[in-house]
Design an enzyme around this catalytic site. Sequence first.
Site, PDB file in Angstrom:
ATOM      1  N   TRP A 157      10.674  -4.319  -3.365  1.00 34.56           N
ATOM      2  CA  TRP A 157      12.087  -4.588  -3.643  1.00 34.56           C
ATOM      3  C   TRP A 157      13.022  -3.641  -2.912  1.00 34.56           C
ATOM      4  CZ3 TRP A 157      13.905  -0.062  -5.395  1.00 34.56           C
ATOM      5  CH2 TRP A 157      13.032   0.772  -6.073  1.00 34.56           C
ATOM      6  N   ASN A 158      12.508  -2.515  -2.384  1.00 38.90           N
ATOM      7  CA  ASN A 158      13.461  -1.536  -1.840  1.00 38.90           C
ATOM      8  C   ASN A 158      14.035  -1.954  -0.484  1.00 38.90           C
ATOM      9  OD1 ASN A 158      11.036  -1.006  -0.544  1.00 38.90           O
ATOM     10  ND2 ASN A 158      11.301   1.205  -0.546  1.00 38.90           N
ATOM     11  N   LYS A 181       4.647 -12.978  -0.709  1.00 42.65           N
ATOM     12  CA  LYS A 181       4.969 -12.800  -2.129  1.00 42.65           C
ATOM     13  C   LYS A 181       5.985 -11.659  -2.199  1.00 42.65           C
ATOM     14  CE  LYS A 181       4.680 -11.719  -6.579  1.00 42.65           C
ATOM     15  NZ  LYS A 181       5.854 -10.811  -6.549  1.00 42.65           N
ATOM     16  N   PRO A 182       7.282 -12.007  -2.324  1.00 37.92           N
ATOM     17  CA  PRO A 182       8.289 -10.934  -2.413  1.00 37.92           C
ATOM     18  C   PRO A 182       8.288 -10.311  -3.806  1.00 37.92           C
ATOM     19  CG  PRO A 182       9.365 -13.073  -2.607  1.00 37.92           C
ATOM     20  CD  PRO A 182       7.884 -13.352  -2.440  1.00 37.92           C
ATOM     21  N   ALA A 183       8.902  -9.148  -3.922  1.00 42.10           N
ATOM     22  CA  ALA A 183       9.016  -8.500  -5.237  1.00 42.10           C
ATOM     23  C   ALA A 183       9.831  -9.382  -6.176  1.00 42.10           C
ATOM     24  CB  ALA A 183       9.705  -7.152  -5.071  1.00 42.10           C
ATOM     25  N   GLY A 234       3.964  -0.920  -0.922  1.00 44.16           N
ATOM     26  CA  GLY A 234       4.210  -0.627  -2.333  1.00 44.16           C
ATOM     27  C   GLY A 234       3.562   0.694  -2.691  1.00 44.16           C
ATOM     28  N   SER A 235       3.281   0.855  -3.973  1.00 45.03           N
ATOM     29  CA  SER A 235       2.769   2.153  -4.430  1.00 45.03           C
ATOM     30  C   SER A 235       1.299   2.348  -4.051  1.00 45.03           C
ATOM     31  CB  SER A 235       2.901   2.250  -5.951  1.00 45.03           C
ATOM     32  OG  SER A 235       1.985   1.363  -6.558  1.00 45.03           O
ATOM     33  N   GLU A 256       1.003   0.022   3.427  1.00 46.27           N
ATOM     34  CA  GLU A 256       2.105   0.989   3.575  1.00 46.27           C
ATOM     35  C   GLU A 256       2.386   1.489   2.166  1.00 46.27           C
ATOM     36  OE1 GLU A 256       3.020   2.035   6.302  1.00 46.27           O
ATOM     37  OE2 GLU A 256       2.570   0.425   7.713  1.00 46.27           O
ATOM     38  N   LEU A 257       1.873   2.668   1.839  1.00 48.05           N
ATOM     39  CA  LEU A 257       1.890   3.107   0.432  1.00 48.05           C
ATOM     40  C   LEU A 257       2.879   4.251   0.202  1.00 48.05           C
ATOM     41  CD1 LEU A 257      -1.979   2.771  -0.072  1.00 48.05           C
ATOM     42  CD2 LEU A 257      -0.202   1.035  -0.363  1.00 48.05           C
ATOM     43  N   CYS A 290      10.062   5.047   0.729  1.00 44.37           N
ATOM     44  CA  CYS A 290       8.834   5.848   0.722  1.00 44.37           C
ATOM     45  C   CYS A 290       8.864   6.923   1.807  1.00 44.37           C
ATOM     46  CB  CYS A 290       7.601   4.955   0.811  1.00 44.37           C
ATOM     47  SG  CYS A 290       7.701   3.793   2.129  1.00 44.37           S
ATOM     48  N   GLU A 387       5.881  11.275  -6.373  1.00 41.68           N
ATOM     49  CA  GLU A 387       7.014  10.634  -5.700  1.00 41.68           C
ATOM     50  C   GLU A 387       8.109  10.333  -6.738  1.00 41.68           C
ATOM     51  OE1 GLU A 387       5.792   6.964  -3.844  1.00 41.68           O
ATOM     52  OE2 GLU A 387       7.284   7.165  -2.255  1.00 41.68           O
TER      53      GLU A 387
HETATM   54  C1  SIN Z   1       9.910   1.870   2.877  1.00 36.68           C
HETATM   55  O1  SIN Z   1      10.470   2.681   2.186  1.00 36.68           O
HETATM   56  O2  SIN Z   1       8.996   1.180   2.404  1.00 36.68           O
HETATM   57  C2  SIN Z   1      10.280   1.618   4.323  1.00 36.68           C
HETATM   58  C3  SIN Z   1      11.298   2.517   4.867  1.00 36.68           C
HETATM   59  C4  SIN Z   1      11.674   2.239   6.311  1.00 36.68           C
HETATM   60  O3  SIN Z   1      11.272   1.236   6.902  1.00 36.68           O
HETATM   61  O4  SIN Z   1      12.381   3.072   6.843  1.00 36.68           O
END
Ligand code: SIN
Length: 486
Positions: A157-158, A181-183, A234-235, A256-257, A290, A387
């Site tokens: 979602w971010n 599958k979006p958030a 995600g996490s 991508e965690l 992240c 985090e």
């Molecule tokens: C993320 O926070 O998952 C991606 C951040 C970015 O692409 O800069």
Amino acid sequence: MMNIKDFKLFRDKNYIDGKWVTADSGDTISVNNPANLKEIGTVPKCGTSETKKAIEAANKAWPDWKAKSARQRSDILRKWFDLIMNNKEELAQIMTIEQGKPINESRGEIGYGASFIEWFSEEAKRVYGDTIPDPMTDRRIVVLKQPVGVVASITPWNFPNAMITRKCAPALAVGCPVVIKPASQTPFSALALAALAEEAGFPKGTLNVITGKASEIGDELATNPIVRKLSFTGSTEIGKILLQKCSGTVKKVSMELGGHAPFIVFNDANINDAVAGAMQSKFRNTGQTCVCANRIYVQEKVHEEFCKKFIEEVSKMKVGDGLNEENSSGPMIDEHSLTKVEEHVEDAIQYGAKVAIGGSRHSLGMNFYQPTILTGVSSEAKITTEETFGPVAPIYKFKDENEVIELANNSPYGLASYFYSRDIGRIWRVAEALEYGMVGVNTGLTSKAEAPFGGIKESGLGREGSKYGVDDFLEIKYINMCGLDK
Ligand code: SIN
């Protein structure tokens, strides 16, 4: 205020096999604006059976999609890019209404997300193989790169737009169909992207978007043998579960965690630049990325100056609904995230941290938290290892280079890191010593389509963006051509 339902790109159905559909049961889930907690719409509550249909549709579309020339796929991607850019403002408004980020950041994300489509529309034409000399004279070794097959993308979602395009553009470019599958918090940005993909001319089944029960959809995507690759942002916690599930059918995976970025300011840094970088890295998306700075290490001699200037900048931030152009910090996504931030701040205070600014929920109430700086943070505090995913900047003082490298690397995460220095020798030493997939030197933002985004250790597997971004969607096939001089 504009109602999200008035936008021409507003879609409240799923896009499967080139059709806009509801859940089999007709059930829906509610989506709320995090800035005022009001319902903005509903989307289908799909589960296992609809996910199977989406996967089968993608598989049916695969032979024709991979048989197209790279140029043909590139042209469709380019059209998608143009349509997104032509609808930038509307996409940005939809994003802010469902995600909360300040409207200018949403505009930035639409451009950022589209840049991956533009980039991979070009890379589509550069999927090169190899020929290798064989030890026998009548033989040649030929290496081909071929699309892996149906790709599942589970996105957060971010960044409701850019995390979809960063995964799907390379997959589609090299000939893989996708199921997205979006958030659940931000489905409308994904469905708007699908509406534009339809207009761009992707054949039915090549791009599918499904919303609903996260665990059922996730389970099916991770275990269905037709899916050959799962790409997740995600996490780390959920990433590990998905990795286990994917092992049953030995899928390719990109993960991508989580991250826990160190941000280091050396005595020889340009302090104004370092403050600007810290603002960008820490407070982008209200601290919900992240790659946000999670531990700000400042060397003794410049600690006071850095803190003073940083506090000054933070005091200028305006918190509120992201749709108001003046606001530079929006709401957190939900109460759960807010509670975690609160816990981290309270715990740090228990361990002796001082609140330099902020330190509690915002008087606006709901999901708003004050941009916060903590000084004198203990290495024992939760915030030093977990985090936070919120607008809290913990500052630590350090003495020398070796000490800070050890502190910075003391984490199971290895996504982004940053440092500020003007000493060329130090710049090379520290950049090479940091155990992170990405190092920003004299910058607080490294993300761009041209660069490989990704982490090491428990921050993930694979790279997105850049020339490397297609590799995770390709299989290498070796052909031994024999009997050539007979
Ligand atoms: C993320 O926070 O998952 C991606 C951040 C970015 O692409 O800069």
